[in-house]
Design a protein around this motif. Structure first.
Motif, PDB file in Angstrom:
ATOM      1  N   GLU A   1      -6.562  -6.978  13.392  1.00 48.56           N
ATOM      2  CA  GLU A   1      -5.186  -7.159  12.921  1.00 48.56           C
ATOM      3  C   GLU A   1      -4.934  -8.615  12.527  1.00 48.56           C
ATOM      4  N   THR A   2      -5.533  -9.533  13.268  1.00 53.64           N
ATOM      5  CA  THR A   2      -5.387 -10.956  12.947  1.00 53.64           C
ATOM      6  C   THR A   2      -6.018 -11.280  11.601  1.00 53.64           C
ATOM      7  N   GLU A   3      -7.215 -10.741  11.362  1.00 52.30           N
ATOM      8  CA  GLU A   3      -7.896 -10.979  10.086  1.00 52.30           C
ATOM      9  C   GLU A   3      -7.105 -10.399   8.917  1.00 52.30           C
ATOM     10  N   LYS A   4      -6.578  -9.200   9.114  1.00 58.41           N
ATOM     11  CA  LYS A   4      -5.759  -8.590   8.062  1.00 58.41           C
ATOM     12  C   LYS A   4      -4.576  -9.494   7.714  1.00 58.41           C
ATOM     13  N   TYR A   5      -3.900  -9.967   8.746  1.00 54.29           N
ATOM     14  CA  TYR A   5      -2.721 -10.806   8.549  1.00 54.29           C
ATOM     15  C   TYR A   5      -3.076 -12.106   7.836  1.00 54.29           C
ATOM     16  N   GLU A   6      -4.168 -12.740   8.242  1.00 56.64           N
ATOM     17  CA  GLU A   6      -4.552 -14.032   7.658  1.00 56.64           C
ATOM     18  C   GLU A   6      -4.908 -13.901   6.177  1.00 56.64           C
ATOM     19  N   VAL A   7      -5.645 -12.851   5.835  1.00 55.07           N
ATOM     20  CA  VAL A   7      -6.029 -12.657   4.435  1.00 55.07           C
ATOM     21  C   VAL A   7      -4.802 -12.344   3.584  1.00 55.07           C
ATOM     22  N   GLU A   8      -3.981 -11.393   4.050  1.00 46.55           N
ATOM     23  CA  GLU A   8      -2.794 -11.010   3.285  1.00 46.55           C
ATOM     24  C   GLU A   8      -1.838 -12.193   3.116  1.00 46.55           C
ATOM     25  N   LYS A   9      -1.694 -12.997   4.172  1.00 47.81           N
ATOM     26  CA  LYS A   9      -0.781 -14.148   4.098  1.00 47.81           C
ATOM     27  C   LYS A   9      -1.276 -15.182   3.089  1.00 47.81           C
ATOM     28  N   GLN A  10      -2.561 -15.472   3.110  1.00 50.38           N
ATOM     29  CA  GLN A  10      -3.080 -16.472   2.181  1.00 50.38           C
ATOM     30  C   GLN A  10      -2.964 -16.001   0.732  1.00 50.38           C
ATOM     31  N   LEU A  11      -3.210 -14.723   0.495  1.00 49.08           N
ATOM     32  CA  LEU A  11      -3.056 -14.180  -0.851  1.00 49.08           C
ATOM     33  C   LEU A  11      -1.591 -14.230  -1.296  1.00 49.08           C
ATOM     34  N   TYR A  12      -0.693 -13.955  -0.369  1.00 48.92           N
ATOM     35  CA  TYR A  12       0.737 -14.014  -0.680  1.00 48.92           C
ATOM     36  C   TYR A  12       1.165 -15.453  -0.979  1.00 48.92           C
ATOM     37  N   ASP A  13       0.696 -16.404  -0.173  1.00 49.85           N
ATOM     38  CA  ASP A  13       1.079 -17.803  -0.345  1.00 49.85           C
ATOM     39  C   ASP A  13       0.622 -18.366  -1.685  1.00 49.85           C
TER      40      ASP A  13
END
Length: 422
Positions: A198-210
């Motif tokens: 779940e942490t990896e999912k969040y980190e990837v999605e957040k960086q792509l969003y940013d």
């Protein structure tokens, strides 16, 4: 700590094999023509040129709808259906007995493969960040030269031992089988992947969003398509593709025309440029991602390819081995910039229109591929030599390099973005 490293060994091998199979089913036609297909089906040189290029006409018409579907619905589903369709059509090529049927199959093969490239690029843009994107794109497009590398050798032996019909059949069936591997192994986005934490999912999605923060969304596709940047990228890729597919589709025939050359030797020699292409692609993508200066890893390679073709023209047919060395250099230089080029598109375009823009640029590339593969074959047949073809490819690549210098203004995508929305 590296961002979700599992993405690289889970996603990249699957997309690499998938694109390899797609490229196999379009590039082996040149070997069939050099290996007796033209004689068996009573094809003139003009008909051979038309058939080699007809694939790209089908490819041209369905790029944008496919890219839109991939961006807004499902790249995974689209590629699954395409795999089954192109595998069946490729195998059917080995069963044709007349040119009319072959015309339909070649066109339809282009149609079903048309969405694969933009869909793959869109899929990767949903998995890999800006600092990774050139490398990820390169591993995808490496399926192109790597496939031609082994296909050149294998096709030569297959045609020599079994004939061109069995070559098409045996090289088409794997696409159908692989479709089910694709469906099982690929997830549309990080949030869908059970193999990420779940942490990896969040980190990837957040960086792509940013990454999209600060890139103002474009109102609609038409606004993006009318922008100077997108128009010039389309023209650049069209001219580049004239050189690439003039080279890929007709290299076996160029080599086969040399004295004392059989189809097996032709296969081995045809594979050599793609060894250099693989090295060039990996190097260019690595340094492109390190520096984020995409421009410097695109236009110099196109210029080298242009000068190599011009050098082959100056040497003429009496210096085959020196000309062949220049063709090897041209082949390597043609492929090296692919990763940085497609990273540029994802870097500078807002996400809401990136899919359609990739489709538009790739469709114009398909038009260039059609022109390159047809015109090179036509000129070869009309003039009885490859000199005019070398000039055509050289000039197309020279102008492509010049346009790259003009359109990719800066390593900073925020500065380039201003030209898109203005």
């Amino acid at each position: 700590m590296k961002l979700a490293p599992a993405r690289w060994y889970r996603i990249i091998p699957i997309v690499f094999v998938t694109y390899s199979l797609a490229y196999l089913d379009r590039a082996n036609f040149g070997f069939a023509v050099a290996g007796g297909m033209s004689d068996d089906l009573n094809m003139s040189k003009g008909t051979s040129s038309l058939l080699s290029s007809l694939f790209f006409l089908g490819y041209f018409f369905f790029q944008i709808p496919g890219a839109q579907y991939a961006a807004h619905k499902s790249a995974k589903k689209l590629i699954f259906l395409s795999l089954i369709s192109w595998g069946a059509l490729a195998a059917a090529t080995g069963m044709v007995n007349d040119v009319k049927t072959l015309i339909v199959i070649r066109f339809m093969l282009g149609v079903v493969e048309s969405a694969v490239m933009p869909a793959m690029l869109i899929l990767l843009s949903q998995w890999f960040t800006k600092k990774e994107r050139s490398t990820a794109n390169t591993f995808l497009i490496l399926g192109n030269p790597v496939t031609v590398l082994w296909m050149s050798v294998l096709s030569g032996y297959m045609i020599d031992s079994m004939g061109w019909r069995w070559m098409f059949i045996l090289q088409g069936v794997p696409g159908i089988i692989w479709a089910f591997v694709w469906w099982k192994m690929i997830d549309e986005k990080p949030k869908d992947a059970k193999w990420l934490t779940e942490t990896e999912k969040y980190e990837v999605e957040k960086q792509l969003y940013d990454e999209q923060i600060g890139i103002r969304p474009v109102k609609n596709y038409m606004e993006a398509f009318k922008s100077r940047t997108v128009i010039l990228l389309c023209l650049q890729y069209l001219l580049w593709s004239v050189g690439v597919y003039g080279f890929v589709m007709w290299l076996p025939s160029i080599i086969k025309a040399a004295p004392d050359m059989d189809i097996v030797k032709t296969g081995w020699l045809s594979s050599v440029p793609y060894i250099l292409a693989i090295a060039g692609m990996l190097s260019a993508s690595y340094f492109s991602d390190k520096t984020l200066n995409r421009k410097i890893f695109i236009w110099p390679f196109l210029l080298i390819a242009s000068l190599s073709f011009f050098g082959a023209y100056l040497l003429g047919k009496d210096h085959f081995w020196i000309s062949f060395a220049l063709l090897v250099l041209a082949g390597g230089a043609l492929y090296a910039p692919y990763g940085p080029f497609f990273a540029v598109i994802a870097d500078i375009l807002p996400k809401n229109v990136a899919g359609g823009a990739i489709g538009l640029i790739n469709s114009l590339g398909a038009l260039g591929s059609f022109a390159g593969s047809y015109l090179v074959g036509y000129l070869n047949g009309q003039t009885g030599s490859f000199d005019s073809s070398y000039i055509l490819m050289s000039m197309a690549l020279l102008f492509s390099a010049i346009i790259t210098i003009i359109v990719v203004k800066s390593a900073d995508p925020q500065l380039v973005q201003k030209t898109i929305v203005s």
